[in-house]
Design a protein around this motif. Structure first.
Motif, mmCIF file in Angstrom:
data_model
loop_
_atom_site.group_PDB
_atom_site.id
_atom_site.type_symbol
_atom_site.label_atom_id
_atom_site.label_comp_id
_atom_site.label_asym_id
_atom_site.label_seq_id
_atom_site.Cartn_x
_atom_site.Cartn_y
_atom_site.Cartn_z
ATOM 1 N N GLY A 180 -43.589 -4.891 53.087
ATOM 2 C CA GLY A 180 -44.089 -6.273 53.143
ATOM 3 C C GLY A 180 -45.321 -6.365 54.024
ATOM 4 N N ILE A 200 -45.965 -12.154 56.309
ATOM 5 C CA ILE A 200 -46.108 -12.731 57.649
ATOM 6 C C ILE A 200 -45.406 -11.847 58.685
ATOM 7 C CG2 ILE A 200 -44.081 -14.266 57.544
ATOM 8 C CD1 ILE A 200 -45.936 -16.500 58.649
ATOM 9 N N ARG A 202 -46.568 -4.768 47.658
ATOM 10 C CA ARG A 202 -46.634 -4.602 46.201
ATOM 11 C C ARG A 202 -48.093 -4.485 45.759
ATOM 12 N NH1 ARG A 202 -43.944 -9.371 43.073
ATOM 13 N NH2 ARG A 202 -45.278 -10.324 44.646
ATOM 14 N N ASP A 221 -43.568 -1.239 44.239
ATOM 15 C CA ASP A 221 -42.894 -2.428 43.721
ATOM 16 C C ASP A 221 -41.395 -2.149 43.754
ATOM 17 O OD1 ASP A 221 -41.746 -4.462 42.320
ATOM 18 O OD2 ASP A 221 -43.273 -4.524 40.754
ATOM 19 N N SER A 255 -39.393 -5.797 55.437
ATOM 20 C CA SER A 255 -39.760 -7.216 55.479
ATOM 21 C C SER A 255 -40.426 -7.627 54.178
ATOM 22 C CB SER A 255 -40.623 -7.533 56.698
ATOM 23 O OG SER A 255 -41.435 -6.474 57.074
ATOM 24 N N SER A 256 -39.894 -7.124 53.075
ATOM 25 C CA SER A 256 -40.365 -7.567 51.752
ATOM 26 C C SER A 256 -39.539 -8.781 51.345
ATOM 27 C CB SER A 256 -40.165 -6.464 50.708
ATOM 28 O OG SER A 256 -40.725 -5.268 51.163
ATOM 29 N N GLN A 260 -34.895 -7.285 57.911
ATOM 30 C CA GLN A 260 -35.076 -8.665 58.366
ATOM 31 C C GLN A 260 -34.412 -9.631 57.400
ATOM 32 O OE1 GLN A 260 -38.354 -9.917 60.451
ATOM 33 N NE2 GLN A 260 -38.686 -11.703 59.178
ATOM 34 N N PHE A 286 -28.261 -13.980 49.384
ATOM 35 C CA PHE A 286 -28.749 -12.599 49.241
ATOM 36 C C PHE A 286 -28.748 -11.845 50.564
ATOM 37 C CE2 PHE A 286 -33.084 -12.560 50.997
ATOM 38 C CZ PHE A 286 -33.452 -13.897 50.986
ATOM 39 N N PRO A 295 -34.730 -14.374 62.071
ATOM 40 C CA PRO A 295 -35.578 -15.437 62.625
ATOM 41 C C PRO A 295 -35.348 -16.783 61.947
ATOM 42 C CG PRO A 295 -36.832 -14.069 61.099
ATOM 43 C CD PRO A 295 -35.404 -13.606 61.030
ATOM 44 N N ILE A 348 -40.963 -18.717 60.509
ATOM 45 C CA ILE A 348 -41.842 -17.777 61.217
ATOM 46 C C ILE A 348 -43.244 -18.366 61.335
ATOM 47 C CG2 ILE A 348 -42.847 -15.461 61.196
ATOM 48 C CD1 ILE A 348 -40.385 -14.524 59.657
ATOM 49 N N LYS A 403 -53.150 -12.726 52.755
ATOM 50 C CA LYS A 403 -52.813 -13.009 51.355
ATOM 51 C C LYS A 403 -51.799 -14.153 51.355
ATOM 52 C CE LYS A 403 -51.105 -10.442 47.354
ATOM 53 N NZ LYS A 403 -49.773 -11.039 47.141
ATOM 54 N N ASN A 451 -48.549 -16.163 51.131
ATOM 55 C CA ASN A 451 -47.186 -15.613 51.166
ATOM 56 C C ASN A 451 -46.189 -16.686 50.755
ATOM 57 O OD1 ASN A 451 -47.154 -17.195 53.545
ATOM 58 N ND2 ASN A 451 -45.628 -15.839 54.439
HETATM 59 N N1 LIG Z 1 -41.597 -16.784 56.498
HETATM 60 C C1 LIG Z 1 -40.646 -17.425 57.150
HETATM 61 O O1 LIG Z 1 -40.864 -18.529 57.667
HETATM 62 C C2 LIG Z 1 -39.259 -16.820 57.281
HETATM 63 C C3 LIG Z 1 -38.303 -17.487 58.068
HETATM 64 C C4 LIG Z 1 -37.041 -16.918 58.258
HETATM 65 C C5 LIG Z 1 -36.715 -15.743 57.616
HETATM 66 N N2 LIG Z 1 -37.651 -15.126 56.829
HETATM 67 C C6 LIG Z 1 -37.236 -13.906 56.139
HETATM 68 O O2 LIG Z 1 -37.998 -12.791 56.543
HETATM 69 C C7 LIG Z 1 -37.995 -11.818 55.489
HETATM 70 C C8 LIG Z 1 -39.433 -11.404 55.235
HETATM 71 O O3 LIG Z 1 -40.111 -12.558 54.747
HETATM 72 P P1 LIG Z 1 -41.644 -12.915 55.046
HETATM 73 O O4 LIG Z 1 -41.726 -14.401 55.148
HETATM 74 O O5 LIG Z 1 -42.164 -12.057 56.124
HETATM 75 O O6 LIG Z 1 -42.285 -12.468 53.638
HETATM 76 P P2 LIG Z 1 -43.723 -12.821 53.017
HETATM 77 O O7 LIG Z 1 -44.656 -13.233 54.088
HETATM 78 O O8 LIG Z 1 -43.520 -13.757 51.863
HETATM 79 O O9 LIG Z 1 -44.167 -11.400 52.461
HETATM 80 C C9 LIG Z 1 -43.442 -10.785 51.454
HETATM 81 C C10 LIG Z 1 -43.919 -9.378 51.277
HETATM 82 O O10 LIG Z 1 -43.081 -8.781 50.286
HETATM 83 C C11 LIG Z 1 -43.902 -8.130 49.353
HETATM 84 N N3 LIG Z 1 -43.278 -8.112 48.044
HETATM 85 C C12 LIG Z 1 -43.049 -9.152 47.211
HETATM 86 N N4 LIG Z 1 -42.469 -8.713 46.083
HETATM 87 C C13 LIG Z 1 -42.353 -7.374 46.208
HETATM 88 C C14 LIG Z 1 -41.854 -6.356 45.367
HETATM 89 N N5 LIG Z 1 -41.340 -6.617 44.155
HETATM 90 N N6 LIG Z 1 -41.919 -5.077 45.798
HETATM 91 C C15 LIG Z 1 -42.436 -4.774 47.012
HETATM 92 N N7 LIG Z 1 -42.920 -5.705 47.859
HETATM 93 C C16 LIG Z 1 -42.880 -6.984 47.454
HETATM 94 C C17 LIG Z 1 -45.190 -8.919 49.323
HETATM 95 O O11 LIG Z 1 -46.163 -8.048 48.806
HETATM 96 P P3 LIG Z 1 -47.558 -8.511 48.165
HETATM 97 O O12 LIG Z 1 -48.008 -9.661 48.988
HETATM 98 O O13 LIG Z 1 -48.419 -7.320 48.331
HETATM 99 O O14 LIG Z 1 -47.223 -8.874 46.757
HETATM 100 C C18 LIG Z 1 -45.367 -9.253 50.798
HETATM 101 O O15 LIG Z 1 -45.988 -8.197 51.459
HETATM 102 C C19 LIG Z 1 -37.308 -12.500 54.283
HETATM 103 O O16 LIG Z 1 -35.968 -12.143 54.238
HETATM 104 C C20 LIG Z 1 -37.432 -13.975 54.634
HETATM 105 O O17 LIG Z 1 -36.451 -14.781 54.009
HETATM 106 C C21 LIG Z 1 -38.907 -15.622 56.658
#
Ligand SMILES: NC(=O)c1ccc[n+]([C@@H]2O[C@H](COP(=O)([O-])OP(=O)(O)OC[C@H]3O[C@@H](n4cnc5c(N)ncnc54)[C@H](OP(=O)(O)O)[C@@H]3O)[C@@H](O)[C@H]2O)c1
Length: 380
Positions: A10, A14, A40, A58, A83-84, A122, A153, A177, A180, A186, A188
Protein backbone atom coordinates in the motif's frame (compact mmCIF):
# COMPACT_ATOMS: atom_id res chain seq x y z
CA UNK A 1 24.98 -9.20 9.84
CA UNK A 2 22.98 -6.90 7.51
CA UNK A 3 20.18 -4.63 8.64
CA UNK A 4 16.49 -5.42 8.64
CA UNK A 5 14.59 -5.54 5.33
CA UNK A 6 11.12 -3.98 5.25
CA UNK A 7 8.31 -4.80 2.84
CA UNK A 8 5.61 -2.12 2.89
CA UNK A 9 2.41 -2.77 0.97
CA UNK A 10 0.00 0.00 0.00
CA UNK A 11 2.95 2.30 -0.71
CA UNK A 12 0.69 4.82 -2.46
CA UNK A 13 -1.72 4.84 0.47
CA UNK A 14 -2.01 7.03 3.55
CA UNK A 15 -0.46 4.40 5.87
CA UNK A 16 2.10 3.01 3.43
CA UNK A 17 3.35 6.53 2.62
CA UNK A 18 3.85 7.24 6.33
CA UNK A 19 5.73 3.99 7.03
CA UNK A 20 8.08 4.61 4.08
CA UNK A 21 8.64 8.22 5.22
CA UNK A 22 9.27 7.06 8.79
CA UNK A 23 11.94 4.53 7.79
CA UNK A 24 13.60 6.97 5.38
CA UNK A 25 13.68 9.91 7.81
CA UNK A 26 14.29 8.12 11.10
CA UNK A 27 16.45 5.07 10.42
CA UNK A 28 19.95 4.34 9.18
CA UNK A 29 21.31 1.92 6.60
CA UNK A 30 22.78 -0.15 9.43
CA UNK A 31 19.34 -0.58 11.04
CA UNK A 32 17.25 -1.03 7.86
CA UNK A 33 19.33 -1.99 4.85
CA UNK A 34 16.46 -2.15 2.38
CA UNK A 35 12.94 -0.71 2.08
CA UNK A 36 10.87 -2.64 -0.43
CA UNK A 37 7.65 -0.87 -1.38
CA UNK A 38 4.70 -2.25 -3.30
CA UNK A 39 1.43 -0.84 -4.53
CA UNK A 40 -0.96 -1.84 -7.29
CA UNK A 41 -0.05 1.11 -9.52
CA UNK A 42 3.35 2.82 -9.99
CA UNK A 43 4.86 4.37 -6.83
CA UNK A 44 4.12 8.06 -6.41
CA UNK A 45 6.27 9.72 -3.78
CA UNK A 46 8.46 12.74 -3.23
CA UNK A 47 10.64 10.70 -0.86
CA UNK A 48 13.93 9.45 -2.22
CA UNK A 49 16.34 7.00 -0.65
CA UNK A 50 18.73 4.54 -2.29
CA UNK A 51 17.32 1.86 0.06
CA UNK A 52 13.88 2.01 -1.64
CA UNK A 53 13.04 -0.68 -4.20
CA UNK A 54 9.58 -0.74 -5.79
CA UNK A 55 7.53 -3.57 -7.26
CA UNK A 56 3.93 -3.23 -8.51
CA UNK A 57 1.72 -6.09 -7.29
CA UNK A 58 -2.02 -6.71 -7.47
CA UNK A 59 -3.07 -8.77 -4.45
CA UNK A 60 -6.30 -9.80 -6.11
CA UNK A 61 -4.09 -12.29 -7.95
CA UNK A 62 -3.69 -15.71 -6.32
CA UNK A 63 -0.71 -16.56 -4.06
CA UNK A 64 1.04 -18.74 -6.67
CA UNK A 65 1.08 -15.96 -9.27
CA UNK A 66 2.15 -13.40 -6.64
CA UNK A 67 4.96 -15.61 -5.31
CA UNK A 68 6.45 -15.83 -8.82
CA UNK A 69 6.57 -12.03 -9.05
CA UNK A 70 7.80 -11.54 -5.46
CA UNK A 71 10.32 -14.37 -5.48
CA UNK A 72 13.47 -12.41 -6.26
CA UNK A 73 12.88 -9.01 -4.67
CA UNK A 74 11.06 -10.19 -1.52
CA UNK A 75 13.25 -13.18 -0.58
CA UNK A 76 15.32 -11.18 1.99
CA UNK A 77 12.29 -9.54 3.72
CA UNK A 78 12.51 -9.69 7.51
CA UNK A 79 9.60 -7.34 8.40
CA UNK A 80 6.39 -7.05 6.37
CA UNK A 81 3.79 -4.28 6.86
CA UNK A 82 0.43 -4.84 5.20
CA UNK A 83 -1.41 -1.58 4.54
CA UNK A 84 -3.21 -2.34 1.29
CA UNK A 85 -6.89 -1.55 1.15
CA UNK A 86 -9.68 -1.38 -1.39
CA UNK A 87 -12.35 1.14 -0.45
CA UNK A 88 -16.02 0.47 -1.19
CA UNK A 89 -18.82 2.56 0.31
CA UNK A 90 -20.97 -0.61 0.47
CA UNK A 91 -20.00 -2.68 3.54
CA UNK A 92 -20.70 -6.13 2.07
CA UNK A 93 -18.62 -5.39 -1.01
CA UNK A 94 -15.91 -3.86 1.21
CA UNK A 95 -15.64 -7.05 3.27
CA UNK A 96 -15.47 -9.33 0.26
CA UNK A 97 -12.68 -7.55 -1.60
CA UNK A 98 -10.48 -6.89 1.42
CA UNK A 99 -10.61 -10.41 2.92
CA UNK A 100 -9.11 -11.86 -0.24
CA UNK A 101 -6.20 -9.44 -0.77
CA UNK A 102 -4.60 -10.11 2.62
CA UNK A 103 -4.78 -13.89 2.32
CA UNK A 104 -3.25 -13.81 -1.16
CA UNK A 105 -0.46 -11.54 0.08
CA UNK A 106 0.28 -13.56 3.22
CA UNK A 107 0.42 -16.93 1.50
CA UNK A 108 2.72 -15.54 -1.20
CA UNK A 109 4.94 -13.83 1.39
CA UNK A 110 5.36 -17.04 3.39
CA UNK A 111 6.43 -18.89 0.25
CA UNK A 112 9.21 -16.44 -0.59
CA UNK A 113 10.41 -14.68 2.61
CA UNK A 114 12.32 -17.45 4.36
CA UNK A 115 13.98 -15.01 6.81
CA UNK A 116 10.70 -13.43 7.94
CA UNK A 117 10.80 -12.15 11.54
CA UNK A 118 7.52 -10.22 11.78
CA UNK A 119 4.35 -9.57 9.81
CA UNK A 120 2.31 -6.53 10.86
CA UNK A 121 -1.24 -6.17 9.61
CA UNK A 122 -3.11 -2.89 9.81
CA UNK A 123 -6.81 -3.09 10.54
CA UNK A 124 -8.67 -0.33 12.42
CA UNK A 125 -11.59 0.84 14.50
CA UNK A 126 -13.95 -1.11 12.25
CA UNK A 127 -12.63 -4.20 14.10
CA UNK A 128 -14.88 -3.13 16.99
CA UNK A 129 -17.80 -2.48 14.61
CA UNK A 130 -17.84 1.10 15.83
CA UNK A 131 -18.69 2.15 12.27
CA UNK A 132 -21.97 0.24 12.57
CA UNK A 133 -23.35 0.89 16.05
CA UNK A 134 -22.51 2.25 19.52
CA UNK A 135 -19.93 -0.05 21.15
CA UNK A 136 -18.14 0.02 24.55
CA UNK A 137 -15.88 3.04 24.33
CA UNK A 138 -12.96 3.76 24.44
CA UNK A 139 -12.73 0.33 22.73
CA UNK A 140 -10.03 -1.94 24.17
CA UNK A 141 -8.07 -4.51 22.19
CA UNK A 142 -9.45 -7.45 24.18
CA UNK A 143 -13.14 -6.57 23.64
CA UNK A 144 -15.05 -9.69 22.57
CA UNK A 145 -15.88 -9.51 18.87
CA UNK A 146 -19.25 -8.01 18.17
CA UNK A 147 -21.34 -10.13 15.81
CA UNK A 148 -23.54 -7.24 14.68
CA UNK A 149 -23.79 -6.30 11.02
CA UNK A 150 -22.41 -8.00 7.93
CA UNK A 151 -19.17 -10.00 8.08
CA UNK A 152 -16.21 -7.93 9.17
CA UNK A 153 -13.14 -8.35 6.94
CA UNK A 154 -10.83 -7.45 9.80
CA UNK A 155 -11.87 -10.65 11.59
CA UNK A 156 -10.94 -12.80 8.60
CA UNK A 157 -7.68 -10.89 8.02
CA UNK A 158 -6.60 -11.19 11.67
CA UNK A 159 -7.63 -14.87 11.79
CA UNK A 160 -5.62 -15.63 8.63
CA UNK A 161 -2.57 -14.03 10.26
CA UNK A 162 -2.76 -15.86 13.59
CA UNK A 163 -3.58 -19.18 11.88
CA UNK A 164 -0.57 -18.91 9.55
CA UNK A 165 1.60 -18.06 12.57
CA UNK A 166 0.82 -21.33 14.39
CA UNK A 167 4.05 -23.31 14.84
CA UNK A 168 6.19 -20.62 13.13
CA UNK A 169 9.12 -18.63 14.52
CA UNK A 170 8.12 -15.24 13.07
CA UNK A 171 5.91 -12.95 15.15
CA UNK A 172 2.80 -10.97 14.24
CA UNK A 173 1.23 -7.65 15.20
CA UNK A 174 -2.02 -5.93 14.41
CA UNK A 175 -2.37 -2.12 14.40
CA UNK A 176 -5.84 -0.58 14.80
CA UNK A 177 -6.11 3.18 14.10
CA UNK A 178 -9.12 5.46 13.94
CA UNK A 179 -9.53 8.00 11.06
CA UNK A 180 -5.98 8.45 9.76
CA UNK A 181 -4.70 12.00 9.35
CA UNK A 182 -1.98 12.11 6.71
CA UNK A 183 -1.22 12.58 3.04
CA UNK A 184 -0.89 10.66 -0.21
CA UNK A 185 0.10 11.85 -3.66
CA UNK A 186 -2.44 9.53 -5.29
CA UNK A 187 -6.14 9.76 -4.35
CA UNK A 188 -6.88 7.10 -1.71
CA UNK A 189 -9.91 5.47 -0.12
CA UNK A 190 -10.37 7.46 3.08
CA UNK A 191 -8.82 10.87 3.72
CA UNK A 192 -10.70 12.99 6.24
CA UNK A 193 -8.19 15.85 6.41
CA UNK A 194 -8.16 16.42 2.64
CA UNK A 195 -11.96 16.23 2.49
CA UNK A 196 -12.20 18.88 5.24
CA UNK A 197 -9.86 21.23 3.35
CA UNK A 198 -11.90 21.04 0.16
CA UNK A 199 -15.11 21.63 2.10
CA UNK A 200 -13.79 24.58 4.12
CA UNK A 201 -12.21 26.33 1.14
CA UNK A 202 -15.31 25.97 -1.02
CA UNK A 203 -17.60 27.24 1.76
CA UNK A 204 -15.25 30.20 2.26
CA UNK A 205 -15.26 30.96 -1.47
CA UNK A 206 -19.08 30.81 -1.51
CA UNK A 207 -19.27 33.02 1.59
CA UNK A 208 -21.49 30.52 3.45
CA UNK A 209 -21.21 29.04 6.95
CA UNK A 210 -19.12 25.86 6.87
CA UNK A 211 -21.58 23.85 8.96
CA UNK A 212 -20.30 20.45 10.03
CA UNK A 213 -22.42 17.98 8.04
CA UNK A 214 -23.30 15.73 10.98
CA UNK A 215 -25.96 15.44 13.69
CA UNK A 216 -26.06 16.81 17.27
CA UNK A 217 -25.04 13.51 18.91
CA UNK A 218 -21.85 13.08 16.87
CA UNK A 219 -21.15 16.82 17.22
CA UNK A 220 -21.31 16.66 21.03
CA UNK A 221 -19.69 13.22 21.48
CA UNK A 222 -16.03 12.44 22.03
CA UNK A 223 -13.84 11.38 19.12
CA UNK A 224 -10.20 10.62 18.36
CA UNK A 225 -8.06 10.47 15.22
CA UNK A 226 -4.77 8.78 14.35
CA UNK A 227 -1.90 10.73 12.83
CA UNK A 228 -0.25 8.64 10.09
CA UNK A 229 3.18 9.45 11.56
CA UNK A 230 2.14 7.85 14.86
CA UNK A 231 0.63 4.86 13.06
CA UNK A 232 4.01 4.34 11.38
CA UNK A 233 5.94 4.92 14.61
CA UNK A 234 3.88 2.38 16.57
CA UNK A 235 4.06 -0.16 13.72
CA UNK A 236 7.85 -0.05 13.74
CA UNK A 237 8.03 0.02 17.54
CA UNK A 238 5.91 -3.07 18.17
CA UNK A 239 7.29 -5.09 15.25
CA UNK A 240 10.90 -4.63 16.40
CA UNK A 241 10.49 -5.00 20.18
CA UNK A 242 10.18 -8.62 21.26
CA UNK A 243 8.04 -7.84 24.32
CA UNK A 244 5.30 -6.62 21.93
CA UNK A 245 5.25 -9.82 19.85
CA UNK A 246 1.94 -11.44 18.86
CA UNK A 247 -0.26 -8.61 20.15
CA UNK A 248 -2.82 -6.20 18.66
CA UNK A 249 -2.53 -2.47 19.47
CA UNK A 250 -4.91 0.44 19.02
CA UNK A 251 -3.36 3.75 18.00
CA UNK A 252 -4.58 7.32 18.17
CA UNK A 253 -3.09 10.75 18.88
CA UNK A 254 -3.40 10.35 22.65
CA UNK A 255 -6.10 13.01 23.09
CA UNK A 256 -9.89 13.02 22.81
CA UNK A 257 -11.95 15.96 21.57
CA UNK A 258 -15.47 17.01 20.65
CA UNK A 259 -16.14 18.23 17.13
CA UNK A 260 -18.28 21.02 18.55
CA UNK A 261 -15.07 22.78 19.62
CA UNK A 262 -12.60 21.29 17.10
CA UNK A 263 -14.59 22.06 13.93
CA UNK A 264 -14.73 25.87 14.34
CA UNK A 265 -10.98 25.93 15.13
CA UNK A 266 -10.27 24.06 11.91
CA UNK A 267 -12.59 26.33 9.94
CA UNK A 268 -10.84 29.43 11.26
CA UNK A 269 -7.47 27.98 10.17
CA UNK A 270 -8.77 28.50 6.62
CA UNK A 271 -10.64 31.73 7.33
CA UNK A 272 -13.94 29.88 6.86
CA UNK A 273 -16.90 30.58 9.11
CA UNK A 274 -18.16 28.01 11.65
CA UNK A 275 -19.39 28.19 15.23
CA UNK A 276 -19.76 25.93 18.27
CA UNK A 277 -23.37 27.17 18.41
CA UNK A 278 -24.17 25.52 15.07
CA UNK A 279 -27.93 25.10 14.63
CA UNK A 280 -29.20 21.70 13.49
CA UNK A 281 -32.44 21.85 11.55
CA UNK A 282 -33.53 18.20 11.82
CA UNK A 283 -35.11 16.69 14.97
CA UNK A 284 -32.74 15.11 17.51
CA UNK A 285 -31.95 11.57 16.25
CA UNK A 286 -32.17 8.49 18.48
CA UNK A 287 -28.86 7.12 19.73
CA UNK A 288 -27.45 4.52 17.33
CA UNK A 289 -29.34 5.72 14.24
CA UNK A 290 -27.98 7.47 11.14
CA UNK A 291 -28.67 11.12 10.45
CA UNK A 292 -26.86 13.89 8.65
CA UNK A 293 -27.70 17.55 8.23
CA UNK A 294 -26.29 17.46 4.71
CA UNK A 295 -24.70 14.67 2.64
CA UNK A 296 -21.19 15.59 1.47
CA UNK A 297 -21.54 13.19 -1.46
CA UNK A 298 -24.59 15.22 -2.60
CA UNK A 299 -23.09 18.61 -1.70
CA UNK A 300 -19.89 17.93 -3.64
CA UNK A 301 -21.66 17.09 -6.90
CA UNK A 302 -21.98 20.67 -8.17
CA UNK A 303 -18.96 22.27 -6.44
CA UNK A 304 -16.15 21.30 -8.81
CA UNK A 305 -16.39 24.60 -10.66
CA UNK A 306 -16.00 26.48 -7.36
CA UNK A 307 -12.83 24.51 -6.61
CA UNK A 308 -11.55 25.19 -10.13
CA UNK A 309 -12.14 28.91 -9.53
CA UNK A 310 -10.20 28.78 -6.25
CA UNK A 311 -7.26 27.11 -8.03
CA UNK A 312 -7.38 29.61 -10.91
CA UNK A 313 -7.42 32.56 -8.52
CA UNK A 314 -4.34 31.10 -6.77
CA UNK A 315 -2.64 30.45 -10.15
CA UNK A 316 -2.50 26.75 -9.28
CA UNK A 317 -4.42 25.00 -12.08
CA UNK A 318 -2.56 21.77 -11.28
CA UNK A 319 -4.45 21.58 -7.95
CA UNK A 320 -7.81 21.24 -9.76
CA UNK A 321 -7.35 17.45 -9.90
CA UNK A 322 -7.36 17.32 -6.09
CA UNK A 323 -11.14 17.65 -6.19
CA UNK A 324 -11.27 13.97 -7.21
CA UNK A 325 -9.32 13.01 -4.08
CA UNK A 326 -12.13 14.18 -1.74
CA UNK A 327 -13.49 11.07 -0.01
CA UNK A 328 -17.06 12.36 0.30
CA UNK A 329 -18.90 9.03 0.65
CA UNK A 330 -16.49 7.85 3.36
CA UNK A 331 -16.90 11.11 5.31
CA UNK A 332 -20.69 10.71 5.16
CA UNK A 333 -20.24 7.20 6.61
CA UNK A 334 -18.51 8.78 9.61
CA UNK A 335 -20.49 11.98 10.11
CA UNK A 336 -23.92 10.36 9.85
CA UNK A 337 -23.39 8.26 13.01
CA UNK A 338 -25.66 9.32 15.84
CA UNK A 339 -23.19 7.85 18.34
CA UNK A 340 -19.62 8.45 19.46
CA UNK A 341 -16.83 5.88 19.59
CA UNK A 342 -13.16 6.11 20.48
CA UNK A 343 -10.19 3.78 20.95
CA UNK A 344 -8.18 3.25 24.12
CA UNK A 345 -4.40 3.36 23.72
CA UNK A 346 -3.62 2.30 27.27
CA UNK A 347 -2.21 -0.98 26.00
CA UNK A 348 0.41 0.66 23.75
CA UNK A 349 1.37 2.87 26.71
CA UNK A 350 1.74 -0.17 29.00
CA UNK A 351 4.06 -1.71 26.41
CA UNK A 352 6.29 1.38 26.56
CA UNK A 353 5.19 3.38 23.51
CA UNK A 354 5.10 7.12 24.19
CA UNK A 355 3.81 8.58 20.90
CA UNK A 356 1.53 11.63 21.18
CA UNK A 357 0.40 14.63 19.16
CA UNK A 358 -2.22 17.31 19.74
CA UNK A 359 -5.01 16.45 17.27
CA UNK A 360 -5.45 20.07 16.17
CA UNK A 361 -1.75 20.15 15.24
CA UNK A 362 -2.04 16.76 13.59
CA UNK A 363 -4.80 18.10 11.32
CA UNK A 364 -3.14 21.45 10.59
CA UNK A 365 0.20 19.71 9.90
CA UNK A 366 -1.54 17.59 7.30
CA UNK A 367 -3.21 20.70 5.79
CA UNK A 368 0.29 22.21 5.47
CA UNK A 369 1.61 19.01 3.89
CA UNK A 370 -1.13 19.25 1.22
CA UNK A 371 0.17 22.74 0.41
CA UNK A 372 3.79 21.57 0.34
CA UNK A 373 2.85 18.77 -2.05
CA UNK A 374 1.03 21.25 -4.33
CA UNK A 375 -2.33 19.55 -3.80
CA UNK A 376 -4.06 22.73 -2.60
CA UNK A 377 -3.35 26.46 -3.00
CA UNK A 378 -1.05 28.16 -0.50
CA UNK A 379 -3.03 29.55 2.43
CA UNK A 380 -2.69 33.18 3.33
N1 LIG B 1 -7.57 5.91 5.98
C1 LIG B 1 -8.15 5.87 7.16
O1 LIG B 1 -8.67 6.89 7.65
C2 LIG B 1 -8.20 4.59 7.97
C3 LIG B 1 -8.73 4.62 9.27
C4 LIG B 1 -8.73 3.46 10.05
C5 LIG B 1 -8.26 2.28 9.52
N2 LIG B 1 -7.77 2.26 8.24
C6 LIG B 1 -7.33 0.97 7.72
O2 LIG B 1 -5.96 0.98 7.40
C7 LIG B 1 -5.71 -0.01 6.39
C8 LIG B 1 -4.91 0.65 5.28
O3 LIG B 1 -5.75 1.64 4.70
P1 LIG B 1 -5.25 3.04 4.11
O4 LIG B 1 -6.32 4.04 4.41
O5 LIG B 1 -3.85 3.29 4.51
O6 LIG B 1 -5.31 2.69 2.54
P2 LIG B 1 -5.28 3.68 1.28
O7 LIG B 1 -4.70 4.98 1.66
O8 LIG B 1 -6.64 3.67 0.64
O9 LIG B 1 -4.26 2.92 0.32
C9 LIG B 1 -4.57 1.66 -0.16
C10 LIG B 1 -3.36 1.07 -0.83
O10 LIG B 1 -3.72 -0.25 -1.24
C11 LIG B 1 -3.32 -0.43 -2.57
N3 LIG B 1 -4.19 -1.37 -3.25
C12 LIG B 1 -5.49 -1.21 -3.60
N4 LIG B 1 -5.93 -2.30 -4.23
C13 LIG B 1 -4.88 -3.15 -4.31
C14 LIG B 1 -4.71 -4.43 -4.86
N5 LIG B 1 -5.70 -5.09 -5.48
N6 LIG B 1 -3.48 -5.00 -4.79
C15 LIG B 1 -2.45 -4.37 -4.18
N7 LIG B 1 -2.57 -3.15 -3.62
C16 LIG B 1 -3.77 -2.55 -3.69
C17 LIG B 1 -3.41 0.94 -3.20
O11 LIG B 1 -2.58 0.90 -4.33
P3 LIG B 1 -2.67 1.92 -5.57
O12 LIG B 1 -2.98 3.24 -4.98
O13 LIG B 1 -1.31 1.86 -6.15
O14 LIG B 1 -3.76 1.37 -6.43
C18 LIG B 1 -2.89 1.82 -2.08
O15 LIG B 1 -1.50 1.87 -2.10
C19 LIG B 1 -7.10 -0.53 5.95
O16 LIG B 1 -7.40 -1.70 6.63
C20 LIG B 1 -8.02 0.58 6.42
O17 LIG B 1 -9.35 0.15 6.64
C21 LIG B 1 -7.71 3.38 7.46
Amino acid sequence: MGGKVALITGGNGITGTAIVEHLVKKTSLEEWSSIIVTSRSPFRSTIQDPRIKFIALDFSEGPEALAVQMHEICAPVTHAYFSSYIHRDDFEELNKVNSAIFENFLQALLKVATSLENCTLQTGGKYYNLHLLPVPTPAREDEPRSGAGPDNFYFSQEDALTKAHTGQTWTWNVIRPEAIIGHTLKPNGMNSALTFVLYFLVCKELGVEAKMPTNPIYWDGHDCVSDARLVADLSIYVSTNSHCANEAFNVNNGDYFTWKYMWPRLASFFGASATSDQVFTRPMPSLGTLQQELSLAEWSKDKREVWDRICDKASMPEAKATWDAGTWGYQDWVFQRAWAGTLSINKARKFGWTGHIDSFESLTDSFKSFQDLGLIPKLE
